[in-house]
Design an enzyme around this catalytic site. Structure first.
Site, PDB file in Angstrom:
ATOM      1  N   GLU A   1      -3.846   7.284  -3.654  1.00 60.36           N
ATOM      2  CA  GLU A   1      -3.254   6.045  -3.166  1.00 60.36           C
ATOM      3  C   GLU A   1      -3.262   4.962  -4.225  1.00 60.36           C
ATOM      4  O   GLU A   1      -4.033   5.003  -5.189  1.00 60.36           O
ATOM      5  CB  GLU A   1      -3.958   5.554  -1.898  1.00 60.36           C
ATOM      6  CG  GLU A   1      -5.408   5.189  -2.089  1.00 60.36           C
ATOM      7  CD  GLU A   1      -6.058   4.641  -0.800  1.00 60.36           C
ATOM      8  OE1 GLU A   1      -5.860   5.232   0.262  1.00 60.36           O
ATOM      9  OE2 GLU A   1      -6.754   3.615  -0.888  1.00 60.36           O
TER      10      GLU A   1
ATOM     11  N   TYR B   1       0.852  -1.180   0.000  1.00 58.70           N
ATOM     12  CA  TYR B   1       0.000   0.000   0.000  1.00 58.70           C
ATOM     13  C   TYR B   1       0.891   1.234   0.000  1.00 58.70           C
ATOM     14  O   TYR B   1       1.866   1.316   0.747  1.00 58.70           O
ATOM     15  CB  TYR B   1      -0.889   0.035   1.255  1.00 58.70           C
ATOM     16  CG  TYR B   1      -1.594   1.358   1.423  1.00 58.70           C
ATOM     17  CD1 TYR B   1      -2.860   1.571   0.870  1.00 58.70           C
ATOM     18  CD2 TYR B   1      -0.985   2.421   2.095  1.00 58.70           C
ATOM     19  CE1 TYR B   1      -3.490   2.793   0.993  1.00 58.70           C
ATOM     20  CE2 TYR B   1      -1.613   3.647   2.218  1.00 58.70           C
ATOM     21  CZ  TYR B   1      -2.868   3.830   1.661  1.00 58.70           C
ATOM     22  OH  TYR B   1      -3.480   5.046   1.771  1.00 58.70           O
TER      23      TYR B   1
END
Lengths: 381, 289, 381, 289
Positions: C189, C101
């Site tokens: 993201e 991530y």
């Protein structure tokens, strides 16, 4: 590294700063035809890295083809403070009512850039700074934020720029700072910004110097570098990668480290000699670099004697001695007397290696310099 | 005693795997410096001469309790390395690198106002407390333990003056090269105030040079705040205006600021004798002791 | 404003972040031919502004043309948490060994952006943050400087990313922050960044939300806005320019000022009712805005009664009253009972103007809300 | 007494020539606020209602000794206007503007750590010391002089609570709207500590709302540092997660932080009664006096 006026103006124009119509010319004919195309009056401006071109006769205003030809002929090929003029910028004359100064530079005392605006444009800004410092409005810039728009306005209004052109001048200042930052300039300025009779603003000159240490990330600018030097020796130093400054004395000086070399120059002066140059071979120099350094000073026809002063830290005395021997052994006759003083790392080994048939050796800096000064005095008699 | 570094100082070397970093790490260790870690991105887990390398300064500090850093990182990446050092809770970062773009240093300078970590340099030879530790590239063998502090903008000029002192048997508490760039971390005033506070330092040599106004500020500081006597030297009396004399910061401006005359007269006005030769500097120091 | 995955990926790819080969498809045939071109396996991914698409059946992996057709048919047109799927992204399946991530968002507590990296990619990062906060490495960013390269490296190494891909992941994080800043993102993201079996890094998903307040200077992004709303009423609120949130109760609420409207909702709940919506008409609202607001709540078929609560500062009670009268007088029969409470600037004038044949009037907020709750209870019986 | 502003406060209005700026300048003056200057680039030399306009805040401060600013500047230029105010030596800048990009405010927030000027807002109704001065858009007529401080993230909710207090004859020392944005200058803790230090303030109303953790921090501050009793209110108990309730800052995150429950329980734990209705808030304040 300095950009020429025409190079800086190209960059300014690309960034949206208004500049007068102009063309670069390398011959009288080119200059005249440029002038015809632009329309008179035109300014004919020498493109050399020299300040005060106007006073020195490097800028003339031509009002017709005859004058354009005459002035282009005068300026092209002229010697301007040691530089030969190869190119002129032919530029539309601007009908102006006012001249301003706008610039950005590094304030080293504050450790931050400073933006400057003055209504006393068109003259040497350093003189204005000296004689009437309040005539220059200054805004220090936080380099993390950049120049805030309000700061540009504040500088412009505090300088007393007329409200009718304040927005245009603020915008030029903002653009200048952006260029200063993006292009790693050390100085960037427009002197003068002309206020035209129509109330427009236009950059009538352009100065842009680039931080040499940042050229690695400014490849486009590095390519623009004009490798003309005041003289051949400075060019040679550039090729060898030496920090070198030519002076007008007759004692050639080679050393390692800026402070120590400066000190050596100062001592030459102190003991009644005249230094011919500053030459720093830098830290950790190997034999080849030493050879190149000797080539530099021997190539200077003003040099009558040489002092070679090394205090080794990273630089090793034995390496230096080897270089000196190699360089001097290649001569049938040593061109000028060389005094060598080695101290610090491996100095003793160096002293042993040195061929004392070719050089004179001294233990202390003071003695070495005095001997070189004497050598120079003898040689020049 | 000493200022800033001693044999307790735990050093991380940024750029330890490069040629210069490796060589001078060896030299520092040989001198007795307590080098506890190296930091090089992507080289974590390696060792250099038995010294563990970490990917980040942060990790080196966490794992090895480093409290000072020496930076041997090429100019293009040096400012980032300095930021990395300043943003860790080190006491001292010593940047040896020469040729860092000035605007990078202006940004570093801004960060300096926000951190407690002291920066020395860049473009400096480092710092040495004789017999205890050296952080940087100074040749350890010419220094000796004693009671004179030394601060200088130049490396080799420092060695020269130390040589003149050593010839008279005068040793040093600590010698500091503050660097030859126009924008530096620790300046003369910072170093002088540390020496003033140090009980063991009985006199200080201050070697300045042309360019900027640090020497003038130092003169004012000495005049107002120092009891410890200072002997001065200023290099570059014969430098022409507008020419950079080796150091990026060693330049007399076109309008005539940053001259040797101005600095010498400021120091003289502050009661600081300025030697005409390194030998005279040593004479002056001897007269203080 | 939210970008679709495919829009964000276009932006990421332009900035140099590696993404899998992919094509957008609006029909089953388009999806199949895209899959054929890309080669199997392919992921077929619903392009809607909904989190957790995978779990909800909006993402399927097809290993041949039959599956591609079947899944595209399943997904196109499906209802995903209230949104209809009009487009799918057909994307090359990635053979990965690891999922990371990487993201940047605003830490409002610190008042600065924060970069985040975790080796626990591919799952809901907010759950990771809750259950295992140490699994996320965070670096706060000084917005004046931006993300320093060392900070990107530090986050990556502190997260425990494998050294062999650390440089690639740092570079993605740096690019993400640059985009975050340049494009005025509120969140950006990639979850997951996949580490392929060849040791490359690739952005397998892409989230990019833009600060609505900055859209004025992001015209390219503003054009990308997909004006599909969860329902028609939210769309209508967008057109009217209201801050509006639809809820599932039956008491319609109109007020001025976010805090006061929220309070009105809370009081409806406190007095046993259920709020149908949040609707803030803003400061200084004139008659037309009031009319539009009433149109909004009347258009909501769930609404059984309305409370109109205005505390005038800039907003003037007489203007509001006029708007209410105008709106209600246009009806033959008032659709739902409206309770009005006016206070503050020109409240008395407003009370006098109000046509009490059309509305019920209360003096206090508490009484107004209680009466509206009662009205709603009566109407729904 | 009061905090931050009183009838000595000398106000410059940034954006005084715009519609809102002009209107509220009139309102502020009518209330008795000492508006001494306006600042609008390019409009220097003009007057608005007899108030001189300058091109820069700097000049307004130099010429008129302004010590506080109120900012009515459109969102695209508002952050620059705030920077301009912060970089002048004003004591207070009040930013009314709603809709400033969040990243602009993050930059402003950074500068706040470097200046002594206090920022109130943005996206706030301003501040009022009843009977003395108001800076912003609060309707002066509903406030009355008294001994209760009030701090709130919301404008109209403030008016509502003031109304409930006034109905009982309870007046205010100062009322502050800190603003509904996610990044603001003065926060609850700042305002509460000012009220705590103010001798005339005998009780404080604090109106919070969903989103962020300012109320939780305020609760901790109250618990540790405040003797003055505080009555709380939290708006947004019924707000669903992930939806922005009007204010840019009023949002319960998807993961469930920033909820009303969390704030209410933090305040209760700190001994702060949180009213279910504005009327209950007034009850609680009355019980303190």
């Amino acid at each position: 590294m300095k950009l020429h006026e025409y190079q800086a103006k190209d960059i300014f124009a690309d960034a949206g700063i208004p500049i007068p119509d102009s063309q670069l010319a390398a011959s009288v004919d080119e200059a005249v035809s440029a002038a015809e195309e632009i329309g008179y009056p035109v300014a004919i401006k020498a493109q050399v890295h020299v300040g005060g071109r106007g006073k020195a006769g490097g800028i003339k205003l031509a009002s017709d083809a005859d004058e354009a030809r005459e002035y282009a002929d005068d300026i092209l090929g002229m010697d301007l403070k040691g530089y030969t003029v190869d190119q002129v910028l032919v530029e539309a004359g601007v009908d102006f009512t006012n001249e301003l100064y706008v610039g950005v530079t590094m304030d080293r005392g504050e450790g931050k850039p400073v933006a400057m605006v003055s209504t006393e444009g068109g003259v040497n800004i350093e003189e204005v700074a000296e004689e009437n410092p309040d005539a220059i409005a200054r805004e220090h810039i936080d380099p993390a934020f950049g120049l805030h728009p309000y700061q540009a306005r504040k500088a412009v209004y505090n300088a007393g720029v007329d409200r009718s052109v304040a927005r245009g001048v603020s915008s030029i200042l903002t653009t200048l700072y952006d260029l200063y930052e993006e292009r790693d300039a050390s100085d960037i300025e427009i002197n003068p910004v002309m206020i035209t009779s129509d109330g427009d603003v236009v950059a009538a000159d352009a100065v842009m110097n680039i931080d040499d240490d940042a050229l690695f990330r400014q490849p486009e600018l590095a390519e623009m570098e004009d490798e003309t030097y005041e003289d051949d020796l400075e060019q040679k130093a550039g090729e060898y990668g030496f920090d070198y400054v030519r002076l007008d004395g007759n004692v050639g000086i080679i050393g390692n480290g800026a402070g120590l070399v400066m000190t050596t120059l100062d001592l030459v002066d102190y003991y009644g000699g005249k230094p011919a140059n500053f030459l720093d071979i830098g830290g950790g120099a190997k034999a080849e670099r030493v050879t190149n350094a000797l080539d530099m000073v021997f190539s200077d026809e003003n040099v009558d004697a040489v002092v070679f002063n090394i205090f080794g830290g990273i630089t090793r005395g034995d390496e230096v001695a080897k270089g000196i021997n190699e360089a001097l052994e290649s001569f049938d006759e040593i061109p000028k007397k060389v005094v060598v003083r080695l101290a610090g790392t491996n100095a003793e080994e160096g002293m042993e290696i040195l061929n004392t048939d070719l050089v004179e050796v001294e233990e202390t800096l003071e003695d070495a310099v005095q001997r070189a000064v004497e050598n120079a005095q003898e040689a020049s008699q | 005693m000493s200022i800033l570094v001693d044999d307790d100082t735990r050093v991380v070397v940024q750029g330890i795997t490069g040629g210069e970093g490796k060589f001078h790490t060896g030299q520092m260790e040989a001198y007795g410096t307590n080098v506890v870690a190296g930091a090089v991105p992507g080289k974590g887990g390696q060792e250099v001469d038995g010294i563990p390398v970490y990917d980040t300064v942060d990790e080196a500090v966490r794992e090895e309790n480093a409290d000072a850093s020496v930076i041997f990182v090429p100019p293009a990446f040096a400012a980032d390395a300095i930021f990395e050092a300043l943003d860790t809770d080190l006491d001292l970062a010593v940047a040896i690198t020469e040729g860092i773009p000035t605007q990078d240093m202006a940004k570093v300078n801004k960060r300096l106002s926000e951190t407690d970590t002291r920066l020395l340099g860049p473009n400096c030879p480092g710092i040495i407390t004789p017999g205890e530790a050296k952080l940087g590239i100074l040749p350890g063998n010419i220094f000796s333990d004693g009671n004179v502090g030394l601060v200088s903008r130049s490396g080799t000029l420092t060695y020269q003056v130390v040589d003149n002192l050593t010839a008279r048997g005068i040793g040093q508490t600590t010698a500091i090269g503050i660097g030859g760039d126009p924008i530096i971390g620790t300046d003369f005033v910072d170093a002088l105030s540390l020496f003033e506070e140090d009980d063991e330092t009985d006199a200080v040599v201050m070697c300045g040079e042309i360019g900027g106004e640090d020497e003038e500020e130092a003169a004012a500081f000495i005049d107002e705040n120092m009891d410890t006597p200072v002997a001065g030297f200023i290099a570059g009396r014969t430098a022409p205006p507008g020419k950079r004399m080796g150091h990026a910061g060693a330049i007399v401006s076109g309008s005539g600021t940053g001259t040797a005359e101005s600095k010498i007269s400021a120091l003289n006005d502050a009661g600081v004798p300025v030697g005409d030769t390194p030998e005279e500097v040593a004479d002056n120091i001897e007269s203080f002791l």
